[in-house]
Design a protein around this motif. Structure first.
Motif, PDB file in Angstrom:
ATOM      1  N   LYS A 120      37.692  37.187  34.359  1.00 30.11           N
ATOM      2  CA  LYS A 120      38.059  36.091  34.988  1.00 30.11           C
ATOM      3  C   LYS A 120      37.223  34.869  34.219  1.00 30.11           C
ATOM      4  O   LYS A 120      37.902  33.638  34.198  1.00 30.11           O
ATOM      5  N   GLU A 155      39.040  33.960  30.963  1.00 28.10           N
ATOM      6  CA  GLU A 155      40.101  33.315  31.393  1.00 28.10           C
ATOM      7  C   GLU A 155      39.744  31.740  31.702  1.00 28.10           C
ATOM      8  O   GLU A 155      40.400  30.744  31.337  1.00 28.10           O
ATOM      9  N   GLU A 160      43.542  43.790  28.919  1.00 25.66           N
ATOM     10  CA  GLU A 160      43.370  44.030  30.407  1.00 25.66           C
ATOM     11  C   GLU A 160      42.075  43.884  30.798  1.00 25.66           C
ATOM     12  O   GLU A 160      41.260  43.971  30.259  1.00 25.66           O
ATOM     13  N   TRP A 161      41.939  43.369  32.080  1.00 30.53           N
ATOM     14  CA  TRP A 161      40.501  43.138  32.467  1.00 30.53           C
ATOM     15  C   TRP A 161      39.571  44.379  32.535  1.00 30.53           C
ATOM     16  O   TRP A 161      40.208  45.431  33.115  1.00 30.53           O
ATOM     17  N   ASP A 203      40.620  38.066  41.994  1.00 34.49           N
ATOM     18  CA  ASP A 203      42.081  37.907  41.610  1.00 34.49           C
ATOM     19  C   ASP A 203      42.714  39.145  41.130  1.00 34.49           C
ATOM     20  O   ASP A 203      42.742  39.892  42.360  1.00 34.49           O
ATOM     21  N   ARG A 204      43.155  39.402  40.158  1.00 36.63           N
ATOM     22  CA  ARG A 204      44.012  40.783  40.032  1.00 36.63           C
ATOM     23  C   ARG A 204      43.246  41.980  40.544  1.00 36.63           C
ATOM     24  O   ARG A 204      43.768  43.078  40.600  1.00 36.63           O
ATOM     25  N   LEU A 205      42.051  42.269  40.425  1.00 37.48           N
ATOM     26  CA  LEU A 205      41.171  43.250  40.882  1.00 37.48           C
ATOM     27  C   LEU A 205      40.625  43.108  42.431  1.00 37.48           C
ATOM     28  O   LEU A 205      40.027  43.940  42.731  1.00 37.48           O
ATOM     29  N   LYS A 206      41.196  42.208  43.007  1.00 37.68           N
ATOM     30  CA  LYS A 206      41.098  42.163  44.455  1.00 37.68           C
ATOM     31  C   LYS A 206      41.223  43.556  45.296  1.00 37.68           C
ATOM     32  O   LYS A 206      42.426  43.924  45.325  1.00 37.68           O
ATOM     33  N   LYS A 217      40.606  46.589  44.403  1.00 35.56           N
ATOM     34  CA  LYS A 217      40.620  47.648  43.369  1.00 35.56           C
ATOM     35  C   LYS A 217      39.129  48.010  43.346  1.00 35.56           C
ATOM     36  O   LYS A 217      39.041  49.264  42.777  1.00 35.56           O
TER      37      LYS A 217
END
Length: 376
Positions: free
Chosen positions: A87, A90, A108-109, A325-328, A330
């Motif tokens: 993040k 970014e 990829e994060w 974000d996209r890892l929420k 996980k």
């Protein structure tokens, strides 16, 4: 502490009593000798933590203000290449797009940087490289020395976000060629949020933009800091400076190497617990990338929700972080930064282990025992 949450997050972190008490005093003249001494103490200690002899200034603004100052003062007319694997990488890319031409090299994060793509972008004329040394959103420690080497090879400026590594991890800005580096007050230094510090090399001064922001104008900070006593160009957050000075002095008293070793041992303990639970870490390691030593990002097992785990811990008085974000949903993240010690880590590990069991996750290993073995 019974009525206070134990913050085991990647910032903000619990503050020592000395730091908290430092804010509880009468205001002073921020153009006077006393404030100049406070500022000078901060700069002296921070230079050692940054590993730099470069100019260094403290800004009344959070880490993001430091990020923006770093880019906005040099980016006019430049192509800015931002390495992104989380993040905050970014965010640097987004800031770069406000002031110059931004090119993001995305992984990829939590995955390694594409350094071949960086080399290609530099060969094509990019003038600035940005990176996050310690990407807390994904729990990965990125290779600042290698990125700095590539930037210097192509005569590009190197901007390094050390917001969550400086004060808790080995940092060597001058040796790595970091032309501008940033730290945030509420991370490894365990001070209140609201201040950032920025170091600036001679190479960066030579390439300073003619059009710069007003409040975050680093030339204005340089001029004010050169006075005797030292000053800031605009009214600083004086109570935060009092607290920040105490946090810096605590770090100096502990010793840099001791502080780094403590952060690493605490992170090793959390990683040992995760391994005992059979839960993989998020970041992908290689010869240049490794798990963070100030926050550990652990993947959730099937059937355990973020809300259930973190909500249960919060009811017990412990707050850890989830994914962003996209890892929420996980991952969950356990911070080991600032003034944290073995007792806080063991309490957190025990609470996580018990909650995972209550939520139906079973493992053969004992994370508490594994963490204890590391810490004793």
């Amino acid at each position: 502490m019974q009525n206070e949450l134990l913050l085991m997050m990647p910032g903000p972190v619990p503050m020592p009593e000395r730091v908290r008490n430092a804010m509880s005093r009468q205001a002073i003249n921020h153009r006077g000798k006393e404030f100049g001494g406070v500022y000078a103490d901060c700069v002296r200690v921070l230079k050692a933590l940054f590993g730099t002899e470069n100019d260094l200034f403290v800004l009344s603004g959070s880490g993001t203000a430091g990020m923006e100052a770093a880019i906005a003062n040099v980016a006019s007319g430049q192509t800015i290449v931002s390495l992104v694997n989380g993040k905050f990488g970014e965010r640097l890319a987004e800031i770069g797009g406000r002031y110059g031409t931004s090119v993001a090299i995305e992984s990829e994060w939590g995955h390694p940087y594409d350094l071949d793509a960086l080399a290609e972008a530099l060969e094509n004329g990019a003038g600035i490289v940005t990176m996050v040394h310690n990407e807390t959103s994904a729990g990965i420690l990125n290779p600042a020395a290698e990125v700095g080497r590539l930037a210097r090879k192509h005569d590009a400026l190197f901007i390094m976000d050390g917001i969550t590594s400086i004060g808790g991890e080995h940092v060597a800005c001058d040796a790595w060629g970091a032309d501008i580096a940033i730290v945030g007050s509420q991370k490894c230094l365990a001070a209140p949020a609201g201040l950032s510090a920025v170091s600036v090399s001679e190479r960066a001064w030579e390439r300073i933009s003619e059009k710069r922001p007003y409040y975050l104008d680093l030339k204005a900070y340089r001029k004010a800091a050169s006075k005797s006593p030292m000053e800031t160009p605009y009214t600083p957050a004086v109570p935060l400076f009092f607290a920040f000075r105490e946090a810096c002095l605590i770090a100096e008293e502990e010793g840099i190497e001791n502080r780094i070793a403590r952060h690493r041992k605490l992170a090793d303990a959390v990683r040992a617990a995760a391994e005992a639970w059979g839960l993989p870490l998020l970041p992908v390691s290689d010869d240049l990338h490794s798990p963070s030593n100030t926050v550990t990002a652990i993947q959730y097992p099937d059937g355990v929700s973020d809300g259930d785990l973190r909500g249960s811990l919060k009811k017990m008085g412990i707050e850890i972080a989830g994914g962003q974000d996209r890892l929420k949903g996980k991952i969950f993240r356990i911070g080991t930064m600032g003034a944290t010690g073995p007792s806080e880590v063991l309490a957190t590990v025990a609470a996580v282990q018990g909650t995972l069991k209550r939520l139906g996750y079973r493992s053969d290993g004992d994370g508490v025992s594994a963490a204890t073995e590391v810490l004793v």
